[in-house]
Design an enzyme around this catalytic site. Structure first.
Site, PDB file in Angstrom:
ATOM      1  N   HIS A  18      -7.651   5.568  14.678  1.00 31.64           N
ATOM      2  CA  HIS A  18      -9.163   5.487  14.381  1.00 31.64           C
ATOM      3  C   HIS A  18     -10.150   4.767  15.222  1.00 31.64           C
ATOM      4  CE1 HIS A  18      -9.244   2.082  12.074  1.00 31.64           C
ATOM      5  NE2 HIS A  18      -8.118   2.598  11.178  1.00 31.64           N
ATOM      6  N   HIS A  21      -9.767   1.099  15.993  1.00 31.00           N
ATOM      7  CA  HIS A  21      -8.541   0.800  16.591  1.00 31.00           C
ATOM      8  C   HIS A  21      -9.172   1.380  18.418  1.00 31.00           C
ATOM      9  CE1 HIS A  21      -5.763   2.409  13.943  1.00 31.00           C
ATOM     10  NE2 HIS A  21      -6.329   1.336  13.621  1.00 31.00           N
ATOM     11  N   CYS A 128       2.329  -7.993   0.471  1.00 30.86           N
ATOM     12  CA  CYS A 128       1.621  -6.310   0.599  1.00 30.86           C
ATOM     13  C   CYS A 128       2.231  -5.270   1.912  1.00 30.86           C
ATOM     14  CB  CYS A 128       0.273  -6.445   0.956  1.00 30.86           C
ATOM     15  SG  CYS A 128      -0.466  -5.738   1.276  1.00 30.86           S
ATOM     16  N   CYS A 131      -0.457  -4.661   4.816  1.00 29.42           N
ATOM     17  CA  CYS A 131      -0.728  -6.427   5.722  1.00 29.42           C
ATOM     18  C   CYS A 131       0.376  -6.569   6.280  1.00 29.42           C
ATOM     19  CB  CYS A 131      -1.440  -6.923   4.692  1.00 29.42           C
ATOM     20  SG  CYS A 131      -2.352  -6.832   3.838  1.00 29.42           S
ATOM     21  N   CYS A 145      -3.413  -5.702  -3.634  1.00 33.84           N
ATOM     22  CA  CYS A 145      -4.268  -6.415  -2.021  1.00 33.84           C
ATOM     23  C   CYS A 145      -5.831  -6.071  -2.229  1.00 33.84           C
ATOM     24  CB  CYS A 145      -3.516  -6.046  -0.784  1.00 33.84           C
ATOM     25  SG  CYS A 145      -4.274  -6.635   0.471  1.00 33.84           S
ATOM     26  N   HIS A 148      -5.737  -3.589   0.437  1.00 31.60           N
ATOM     27  CA  HIS A 148      -5.008  -2.310   0.304  1.00 31.60           C
ATOM     28  C   HIS A 148      -5.297  -1.737  -0.901  1.00 31.60           C
ATOM     29  CE1 HIS A 148      -3.788  -3.785   4.543  1.00 31.60           C
ATOM     30  NE2 HIS A 148      -4.120  -2.154   4.776  1.00 31.60           N
ATOM     31  N   LYS A 294     -15.358   1.105   3.678  1.00 32.36           N
ATOM     32  CA  LYS A 294     -14.363   0.168   4.907  1.00 32.36           C
ATOM     33  C   LYS A 294     -13.786   1.798   5.512  1.00 32.36           C
ATOM     34  CE  LYS A 294      -9.852  -2.276   5.694  1.00 32.36           C
ATOM     35  NZ  LYS A 294      -8.756  -0.935   4.759  1.00 32.36           N
ATOM     36  N   LYS A 297      -7.606   6.011   4.644  1.00 36.58           N
ATOM     37  CA  LYS A 297      -7.003   7.236   4.093  1.00 36.58           C
ATOM     38  C   LYS A 297      -8.146   7.496   2.907  1.00 36.58           C
ATOM     39  CE  LYS A 297      -2.995   9.025   5.022  1.00 36.58           C
ATOM     40  NZ  LYS A 297      -1.750   9.616   5.192  1.00 36.58           N
TER      41      LYS A 297
HETATM   42  N1  MSP Z   1       0.229  -4.310  13.584  1.00 32.07           N
HETATM   43  C1  MSP Z   1      -1.126  -5.072  13.998  1.00 32.07           C
HETATM   44  C2  MSP Z   1      -1.305  -6.222  15.555  1.00 32.07           C
HETATM   45  C3  MSP Z   1      -0.294  -6.650  15.626  1.00 32.07           C
HETATM   46  S1  MSP Z   1      -0.483  -7.520  17.083  1.00 32.07           S
HETATM   47  C4  MSP Z   1       0.970  -7.941  17.560  1.00 32.07           C
HETATM   48  C5  MSP Z   1      -2.283  -4.487  13.411  1.00 32.07           C
HETATM   49  N2  MSP Z   1      -2.312  -3.294  13.233  1.00 32.07           N
HETATM   50  S2  MSP Z   1      -2.909  -2.372  12.857  1.00 32.07           S
HETATM   51  O1  MSP Z   1      -3.117  -1.126  13.367  1.00 32.07           O
HETATM   52  O2  MSP Z   1      -3.699  -2.269  11.780  1.00 32.07           O
HETATM   53  O3  MSP Z   1      -4.920  -3.169  13.732  1.00 32.07           O
HETATM   54  C6  MSP Z   1      -5.623  -3.831  13.453  1.00 32.07           C
HETATM   55  C7  MSP Z   1      -6.669  -3.736  14.456  1.00 32.07           C
HETATM   56  O4  MSP Z   1      -7.780  -2.466  14.449  1.00 32.07           O
HETATM   57  C8  MSP Z   1      -7.760  -4.531  14.391  1.00 32.07           C
HETATM   58  O5  MSP Z   1      -7.572  -5.869  14.161  1.00 32.07           O
HETATM   59  C9  MSP Z   1      -9.122  -4.123  14.947  1.00 32.07           C
HETATM   60  O6  MSP Z   1      -8.133  -4.714  16.722  1.00 32.07           O
HETATM   61  C10 MSP Z   1      -8.768  -2.476  14.418  1.00 32.07           C
HETATM   62  N3  MSP Z   1      -9.016  -2.055  13.806  1.00 32.07           N
HETATM   63  C11 MSP Z   1      -8.751  -1.434  12.591  1.00 32.07           C
HETATM   64  N4  MSP Z   1     -10.018  -1.128  11.779  1.00 32.07           N
HETATM   65  C12 MSP Z   1     -11.110  -1.231  12.091  1.00 32.07           C
HETATM   66  C13 MSP Z   1     -12.310  -1.677  12.124  1.00 32.07           C
HETATM   67  N5  MSP Z   1     -12.832  -0.738  10.481  1.00 32.07           N
HETATM   68  N6  MSP Z   1     -13.347  -2.165  12.175  1.00 32.07           N
HETATM   69  C14 MSP Z   1     -13.332  -2.690  13.584  1.00 32.07           C
HETATM   70  N7  MSP Z   1     -11.893  -3.141  13.867  1.00 32.07           N
HETATM   71  C15 MSP Z   1     -10.743  -2.300  13.404  1.00 32.07           C
HETATM   72  O7  MSP Z   1      -2.823  -5.206  12.570  1.00 32.07           O
END
Ligand code: MSP
Length: 477
Positions: A18, A21, A128, A131, A145, A148, A294, A297
């Site tokens: 999304h 990312h 969780c 997380c 959580c 979540h 936020k 889904k």
């Molecule tokens: N798989 C773990 C990371 C492991 S790294 C060794 C993880 N994945 S995640 O898919 O949940 O990605 C989290 C990351 O996605 C956040 O740290 C950020 O980089 C990005 N973001 C996800 N949602 C976001 C927002 N709403 N706003 C900004 N960044 C966001 O955690």
């Protein structure tokens, strides 16, 4: 030889990518492209990828009635596709299911185990799955959580292997406080240091109940905790990808604040236990929300980066994400705000500027090739300074002041009222400024940059097709 190694988190493949990312990945891409201009491509390593093991992924695959490997193969491709659409220039796409990664994790953990920093213990507490972490008793809100709220917490009691995080916390703290590892922005450094000072417990690094993971080498009844598996990707890539060994330690780990703790403390402690060098900087940016909510889904407000690219183009998405919030802080956006900004800065802004100058140059019939050639891609010191302190938003804004200035000059000069030599002189000045902007924009808006350089570097300048079409307002999200 100077080198630069930048990483994004590896994203969970329980769902497709999304906009959150995309945000981190675009910033990392900008940092990598910028450094390539400075150091040469061969001295930059930009890593992104997907996090594919653990309970969360196991559950998501089962919910789709699919085997985990089949499932992760499919979803990781959606990340690859999204990054293509956004012109992301990673040097390698890391998958934790890649051949080779498991043995780097296993060898590293064996070494830490043999050094006496891993021991068997009993874990009891709440977990969780969203997380993929244990929660402390004070973390749940209404029994859930806070990140979540739609997921049940899991009560766990099992034999686990523990890592002596407590033994390394003082050293990590010392490195953070002395600045030998930079935790950025500054307020995050204080936050992390404060949290470490409150006291650190050892952490469990294996799971007895999770099958979808890397087996613990000395006790294959257990799999490696998915966060440990995932953190190792940064080191693993330098071993697995040919000729990348010299890139360790990472120069910049980028992420949002949600996962800073893992990177600022746990990753550093694992590296210390292993005797490896520590990354130079860890930057945690803010979280953005949509219309105050936020992205999730359950709220149904997830924005697919591919839909955004369809609406605003690759550079449009890059520009809007880079400049709509202050990098490092939380921010909120709406499609209405994006549309407004897109029309003002891109369609009516730079897009219009390129067309206007292109059209005037074309109708003047003069030869501008010498003017084009006289613009040397110099380093812009203000932009350099912004980038050195990881301020890509400021860097783009600085370049944009040049765009606005040129717009103003043209409006004042009214070159369309001039003729002959005086007009050509003015157009030459605009062209030089615009080409300078084109060079500056290269790491940020690669399509726009290429368009400027092609249009004004052509033997005969012709008015280019519009780069950004004005938008009517988007439907509400
Ligand atoms: N798989 C773990 C990371 C492991 S790294 C060794 C993880 N994945 S995640 O898919 O949940 O990605 C989290 C990351 O996605 C956040 O740290 C950020 O980089 C990005 N973001 C996800 N949602 C976001 C927002 N709403 N706003 C900004 N960044 C966001 O955690």
């Amino acid at each position: 030889m100077e080198k630069y190694y930048v990483t994004t988190p590896i994203y969970y493949v329980n769902e497709k990518p999304h906009l959150g990312h995309a945000y981190t990945t675009i910033v990392a891409d900008v940092m990598a492209r910028f450094q390539r201009e400075k150091l040469g491509s061969e001295n930059v390593f930009f890593l992104t990828g997907t996090d594919e093991h653990g309970a969360k992924i196991e559950e998501a695959a089962a919910a789709k009635g699919s085997g985990p490997k089949e499932f992760v193969d499919l979803v990781s491709q959606q990340y690859v596709k999204a990054w293509q659409a956004l012109d992301i220039t990673h040097d390698f796409f890391f998958r934790t299911t890649d051949a080779g990664h498991a043995s780097v994790v296993q060898q590293s953990l064996t070494k830490i185990y043999e050094r006496g920093y891993i021991y068997k213990g009993k874990y009891k507490g709440i977990y969780c799955i969203g997380c993929e972490k244990n929660l402390t008793p004070d973390e749940p809100v209404n029994g859930r959580c806070p990140l979540h709220p739609t997921k049940e917490l899991v009560e766990q009691e099992e034999e686990n292997y523990f890592f002596r995080l407590s033994a390394f916390a003082p050293q990590v703290l010392e490195r953070i406080e002395s600045g030998s590892i930079a935790i950025l922005p500054e307020e995050r450094r204080n936050e992390i240091a404060g949290k470490i000072k409150q006291g650190i417990n050892d952490i469990s690094i294996s799971r007895a109940g999770v099958k979808w993971g890397i087996p613990v080498p000395w006790d294959t009844e257990h799999t490696v905790y998915v966060w440990v598996d995932a953190l190792f990707n940064y080191l693993s890539a330098t071993r697995i990808v040919p000729n990348k060994e010299r890139f360790w330690p990472a120069d910049l780990h980028l992420m949002a604040k949600d996962i800073l703790w893992f990177h600022a403390l746990i990753w550093e402690a694992l590296l210390l236990a292993l005797g490896e060098e520590l990354p130079r900087a860890v930057y945690a940016h803010g979280f953005f929300s949509i219309n105050g909510q936020k992205m999730s889904k359950s709220t149904g407000n997830i924005i697919d980066p591919l839909d955004m690219v369809a609406d605003y183009g690759t550079d449009g998405v890059r520009y809007l994400l880079l400049t709509s919030f202050t990098f490092g802080r939380d921010g909120d956006f709406s499609r209405e705000k994006f549309d407004e900004k897109y029309n003002a800065d891109l369609a009516n802004g730079i897009g219009n500027l390129i067309s206007r100058v292109g059209r005037l140059c074309e109708s003047s019939g003069a030869d501008y090739s010498a003017a084009f050639a006289s613009v040397i891609p110099r380093r812009n010191e203000a932009v350099d300074a912004a980038m050195a302190s990881v301020r890509p938003d400021d860097a783009v804004r600085l370049i944009w002041t040049g765009v606005q200035e040129l717009d103003r000059i043209i409006a004042e000069d009214k070159p369309w009222e001039l003729e002959g030599e005086p007009q050509v002189a003015k157009l030459t000045e605009y062209l030089k400024r615009l080409v300078g902007i084109g060079y500056d924009l290269k790491p940020f808006l690669p399509v726009t940059s290429a368009r400027i350089l092609e249009t004004f570097g052509a033997a005969r300048i012709t008015k280019p097709a519009p780069l950004y079409m004005r938008r009517a307002s988007s439907p509400k999200v």
